[in-house]
Design a protein around this motif. Structure first.
Motif, PDB file in Angstrom:
ATOM      1  N   UNK A 170     -18.380   0.381   5.153  1.00  0.00           N
ATOM      2  CA  UNK A 170     -17.892   0.136   6.519  1.00  0.00           C
ATOM      3  C   UNK A 170     -16.869   1.206   6.915  1.00  0.00           C
ATOM      4  N   UNK A 171     -16.000   1.596   5.975  1.00  0.00           N
ATOM      5  CA  UNK A 171     -14.994   2.630   6.249  1.00  0.00           C
ATOM      6  C   UNK A 171     -15.668   3.973   6.525  1.00  0.00           C
ATOM      7  N   UNK A 172     -16.629   4.367   5.654  1.00  0.00           N
ATOM      8  CA  UNK A 172     -17.264   5.686   5.831  1.00  0.00           C
ATOM      9  C   UNK A 172     -18.028   5.746   7.148  1.00  0.00           C
ATOM     10  N   UNK A 173     -18.685   4.625   7.506  1.00  0.00           N
ATOM     11  CA  UNK A 173     -19.485   4.651   8.728  1.00  0.00           C
ATOM     12  C   UNK A 173     -18.611   4.627   9.984  1.00  0.00           C
ATOM     13  N   UNK A 174     -17.441   3.997   9.893  1.00  0.00           N
ATOM     14  CA  UNK A 174     -16.498   4.056  11.015  1.00  0.00           C
ATOM     15  C   UNK A 174     -16.102   5.510  11.278  1.00  0.00           C
ATOM     16  N   UNK A 175     -15.858   6.254  10.199  1.00  0.00           N
ATOM     17  CA  UNK A 175     -15.479   7.666  10.333  1.00  0.00           C
ATOM     18  C   UNK A 175     -16.669   8.483  10.848  1.00  0.00           C
TER      19      UNK A 175
ATOM     20  N   UNK B 101      -3.884   1.016  -3.473  1.00  0.00           N
ATOM     21  CA  UNK B 101      -4.080  -0.290  -2.835  1.00  0.00           C
ATOM     22  C   UNK B 101      -3.323  -1.428  -3.505  1.00  0.00           C
ATOM     23  N   UNK B 102      -2.663  -1.159  -4.622  1.00  0.00           N
ATOM     24  CA  UNK B 102      -1.851  -2.181  -5.271  1.00  0.00           C
ATOM     25  C   UNK B 102      -2.663  -3.140  -6.124  1.00  0.00           C
ATOM     26  N   UNK B 103      -2.093  -4.302  -6.400  1.00  0.00           N
ATOM     27  CA  UNK B 103      -2.687  -5.253  -7.348  1.00  0.00           C
ATOM     28  C   UNK B 103      -3.767  -6.121  -6.703  1.00  0.00           C
ATOM     29  N   UNK B 104      -3.624  -6.432  -5.423  1.00  0.00           N
ATOM     30  CA  UNK B 104      -4.613  -7.274  -4.733  1.00  0.00           C
ATOM     31  C   UNK B 104      -5.637  -6.354  -4.070  1.00  0.00           C
ATOM     32  N   UNK B 105      -6.667  -6.008  -4.823  1.00  0.00           N
ATOM     33  CA  UNK B 105      -7.631  -5.011  -4.367  1.00  0.00           C
ATOM     34  C   UNK B 105      -8.374  -5.457  -3.112  1.00  0.00           C
ATOM     35  N   UNK B 106      -8.798  -6.718  -3.077  1.00  0.00           N
ATOM     36  CA  UNK B 106      -9.558  -7.193  -1.911  1.00  0.00           C
ATOM     37  C   UNK B 106      -8.709  -7.124  -0.641  1.00  0.00           C
ATOM     38  N   UNK B 107      -7.468  -7.571  -0.734  1.00  0.00           N
ATOM     39  CA  UNK B 107      -6.575  -7.509   0.431  1.00  0.00           C
ATOM     40  C   UNK B 107      -6.315  -6.052   0.820  1.00  0.00           C
TER      41      UNK B 107
ATOM     42  N   UNK C 245      -7.003  -1.515   4.508  1.00  0.00           N
ATOM     43  CA  UNK C 245      -7.420  -0.128   4.719  1.00  0.00           C
ATOM     44  C   UNK C 245      -8.546  -0.048   5.748  1.00  0.00           C
ATOM     45  N   UNK C 246      -9.505  -0.959   5.642  1.00  0.00           N
ATOM     46  CA  UNK C 246     -10.632  -0.971   6.575  1.00  0.00           C
ATOM     47  C   UNK C 246     -10.134  -1.136   8.016  1.00  0.00           C
TER      48      UNK C 246
ATOM     49  N   UNK D 130       0.857  -1.194   0.000  1.00  0.00           N
ATOM     50  CA  UNK D 130       0.000   0.000   0.000  1.00  0.00           C
ATOM     51  C   UNK D 130       0.890   1.241   0.000  1.00  0.00           C
ATOM     52  N   UNK D 131       0.567   2.160  -0.914  1.00  0.00           N
ATOM     53  CA  UNK D 131       1.351   3.391  -1.031  1.00  0.00           C
ATOM     54  C   UNK D 131       0.471   4.607  -0.781  1.00  0.00           C
ATOM     55  N   UNK D 132       1.051   5.623  -0.160  1.00  0.00           N
ATOM     56  CA  UNK D 132       0.346   6.886   0.065  1.00  0.00           C
ATOM     57  C   UNK D 132       0.978   7.985  -0.769  1.00  0.00           C
ATOM     58  N   UNK D 133       0.127   8.809  -1.389  1.00  0.00           N
ATOM     59  CA  UNK D 133       0.587   9.932  -2.205  1.00  0.00           C
ATOM     60  C   UNK D 133      -0.174  11.189  -1.795  1.00  0.00           C
ATOM     61  N   UNK D 134       0.491  12.321  -1.879  1.00  0.00           N
ATOM     62  CA  UNK D 134      -0.200  13.601  -1.753  1.00  0.00           C
ATOM     63  C   UNK D 134       0.729  14.699  -2.259  1.00  0.00           C
ATOM     64  N   UNK D 135       0.279  15.948  -2.203  1.00  0.00           N
ATOM     65  CA  UNK D 135       1.079  17.075  -2.697  1.00  0.00           C
ATOM     66  C   UNK D 135       1.991  17.590  -1.572  1.00  0.00           C
ATOM     67  N   UNK D 136       2.811  18.578  -1.885  1.00  0.00           N
ATOM     68  CA  UNK D 136       3.815  19.066  -0.926  1.00  0.00           C
ATOM     69  C   UNK D 136       3.184  19.631   0.337  1.00  0.00           C
ATOM     70  N   UNK D 137       2.150  20.447   0.171  1.00  0.00           N
ATOM     71  CA  UNK D 137       1.532  21.092   1.332  1.00  0.00           C
ATOM     72  C   UNK D 137       0.912  20.053   2.267  1.00  0.00           C
TER      73      UNK D 137
END
Length: 573
Positions: free
Chosen positions: A468-473, A553-559, A564-565, A411-418
């Motif tokens: 499930x993720x949205x409701x946890x938040x 999330x990479x190649x194994x989407x379910x995993x 992430x959950x 799993x990789x995370x990306x975002x901008x400089x700020x």
């Protein structure tokens, strides 16, 4: 006609009463029907109000709809696959999900995703030799319908031969568009025209909605006659306080100006897909210039204590098949002092009334908020970035390289400089997946909303994990949450996310496609287009100073979704 009632907190009720008097005293409903642009921003609004008269136009030309319905029925098509985005696809999707397959007519499917797995899933649902394809594109230049057409035209040619392929396609487009020329050159079966004075999200009762309705076997005359009842009820001769569309719009606009800008849509299970159509109408119409309404769809109802003071609940109830659980939860919210608008539908043929009621309401809310309710300036911004990226791919055969801020177990995370700097400071020593997610979600404040933007195949399995993720938040942070599948939300809520209030915290999800599909005549593939759309989306969010983080999330989407959950659950506890 569909009935409408509402219960509002005292302060909001007082403001709504004042606004109703303002609309009455200043003749604003009459000005709306006269197409007076000064009701909004005084620019080009008068050019976009053709939808006010569309039901009457359609009723007088009903023989055209009956003709295509008979033609399709007699030809023996088993499926219809509509290829479109946004306003061209969401109205037909509501109808097919609500009415299902009608005996004696083909089953209607709607494709509005460049995700290769989703394109292939729809291809596998139909028999190419017995399918009618509807290419639906108002401008004729929208990327997705064009590449859908290229792909499926090529597939049909292989099955039926070049001579017959065109007879399996019809187009719905504005006169003189690029799609009209393509349809003529490829000898499409039919071309149906939209009105240039009707924008995509206001087009459900025009040919963009009614041609697909006719071919799936809907009684369009009955549907339009019912819709016309709402048109008459919203006319300027009706007293403002009795005008259902205007009153709804006054409530939504007044509430938004007072900080209740999260319109939470609750619809009976039999008409639940209406929410997806309403999302686009509300978000794309009002979300601009730092103002607007954020629609919340498909969020499970909770107890009153999980909601802040930024909500309005709109309950569209199907009287013939209500959900008693929804009834009880709405009653509890009402009792707790939350504003609740209730709309009752006798049966599903009354859906057209809702299309028109909410169009009027959205135009009225836009006037109160003080924006042009008929343009979408920020949708184009991410389209430009996507076009540049796909053009670069055509030249070089690759998208620009990216560097993640975290690479952990696939799993990789990306975002901008700020955002990198802000998240790095907030995460401190815990620069793990959970640490970054906690830092990101801790940016949520009262009145904010969380949006999960998932560039993955839209199916039940993925929906369940993402919900499930949205409701946890939602449950931990007590804020409004949104879930959009990319790229379809770009033509819907994407406008409000980029142009509306800067109160969103965004988590974008991308993945490696297990299987890709070619786009005939192009170097780029469907997977490359989807990746370019996700990057374009994220770049514009960052340019607008949005709080955004991308999880690849990479190649194994379910995993990846399961990881992430679990991480979100840990980050919110």
């Amino acid at each position: 006609m569909n009935q409408q009632t509402y219960t509002l907190p005292q302060s909001l009720a007082s403001s709504v009463k004042t606004a109703i008097e303002d609309w009455r005293a200043n003749g604003k409903v009459r000005r709306l029907w006269q197409r007076d642009a000064s009701l909004w921003t005084g620019t080009d609004e008068a050019n976009w109000l053709g939808w006010l008269a569309i039901t009457e136009d359609q009723i007088t030309q009903s023989q055209n709809l009956r003709g295509i319905a008979e033609d399709v029925k007699n030809e023996g098509f088993t499926h219809v696959l509509l290829l479109g985005m946004g306003g061209s696809s969401l109205g037909p999707e509501v109808l097919t999900k609500t009415f299902g397959k009608i005996a004696g007519f083909p089953e209607l499917h709607v494709l509005d995703s460049t995700d290769p797995a989703q394109v292939k899933a729809f291809e596998n649902k139909v028999d190419l030799a017995k399918t009618l394809f509807i290419v639906s594109s108002k401008s004729g230049s929208t990327l997705e319908p064009n590449i859908f057409k290229q792909y499926f035209f090529d597939r049909v040619k292989r099955v039926l031969g070049a001579e017959k392929a065109g007879s399996r396609f019809i187009a719905i487009t504005d006169p003189g568009s690029k799609m009209q020329h393509v349809a003529e050159a490829d000898r499409f079966r039919n071309i149906f025209y939209g009105l240039p004075s009707i924008g995509g999200r206001y087009s459900a009762l025009s040919n963009f909605g009614m041609v697909p309705a006719a071919v799936m076997g809907l009684d369009t005359q009955r549907f339009l006659d019912r819709s016309e009842e709402m048109v008459q009820a919203c006319m300027s001769c009706v007293p403002v306080e009795q005008n259902p569309g205007v009153v709804l719009g006054i409530i939504l606009g007044t509430a938004a100006k007072g900080g209740r800008d999260k319109v939470t849509i609750v619809a009976s299970p039999g008409i639940s897909d209406l929410g997806a159509w309403l999302e686009q109408l509300l978000a794309e119409s009002t979300g601009k210039q730092g103002k607007g309404i954020i629609p919340v769809d498909r969020e499970e109802l909770g107890s009153p204590d999980v909601y802040g003071n930024d909500r309005v609940f709109a309950y569209v109830r199907l009287e013939s098949a209500p959900d008693r659980g929804q009834d009880a939860k709405l009653a509890a919210l009402e009792k707790a002092g939350h504003p609740v608008v209730r709309i009752s539908l006798a049966d599903t043929y009354d859906l057209g009334q809702e299309f028109f009621r909410w169009e009027i309401a959205t135009a009225v809310a836009g006037s109160i908020i003080g924006i042009n309710a008929f343009n979408q300036p920020d949708v184009e911004a991410s389209k430009v970035v996507t076009r540049n990226l796909t053009a670069e791919y055509e030249k070089t055969g690759s998208l620009p390289s990216e560097k993640p801020i975290l690479d952990d177990k696939g799993i990789k995370l990306f975002t901008d400089e700020k955002n990198t700097a802000e998240l790095g400071n907030a995460a401190g020593n815990d620069k793990s997946l959970v640490g970054y997610l906690r830092a990101h979600l801790d940016r949520l404040r009262a009145g904010d909303y969380f949006a999960l933007l998932a560039y993955v195949e839209m199916n039940e399995e993925h929906e369940e994990k993402l919900q499930a993720i949205r409701h946890a938040v939602r449950n931990q942070k007590r804020i409004a949450t949104c879930l959009g599948f990319g790229p379809r939300f770009l033509h819907s809520t994407g406008q409000a996310y980029k142009g509306g209030p800067n109160t969103g915290v965004f988590l974008q999800l991308t993945c490696d496609d297990a299987q890709d599909l070619p786009v005939p005549g192009q170097k780029y593939t469907f997977g490359v287009v989807k990746a370019a759309q996700a990057r374009g989306d994220f770049q514009v969010l960052a340019e607008r100073n949005r709080r955004a983080l991308r999880v690849h999330l990479g190649a194994d989407l379910q995993a990846g979704l399961s990881t992430l959950q679990a991480a979100v659950k840990q980050a919110t506890n």
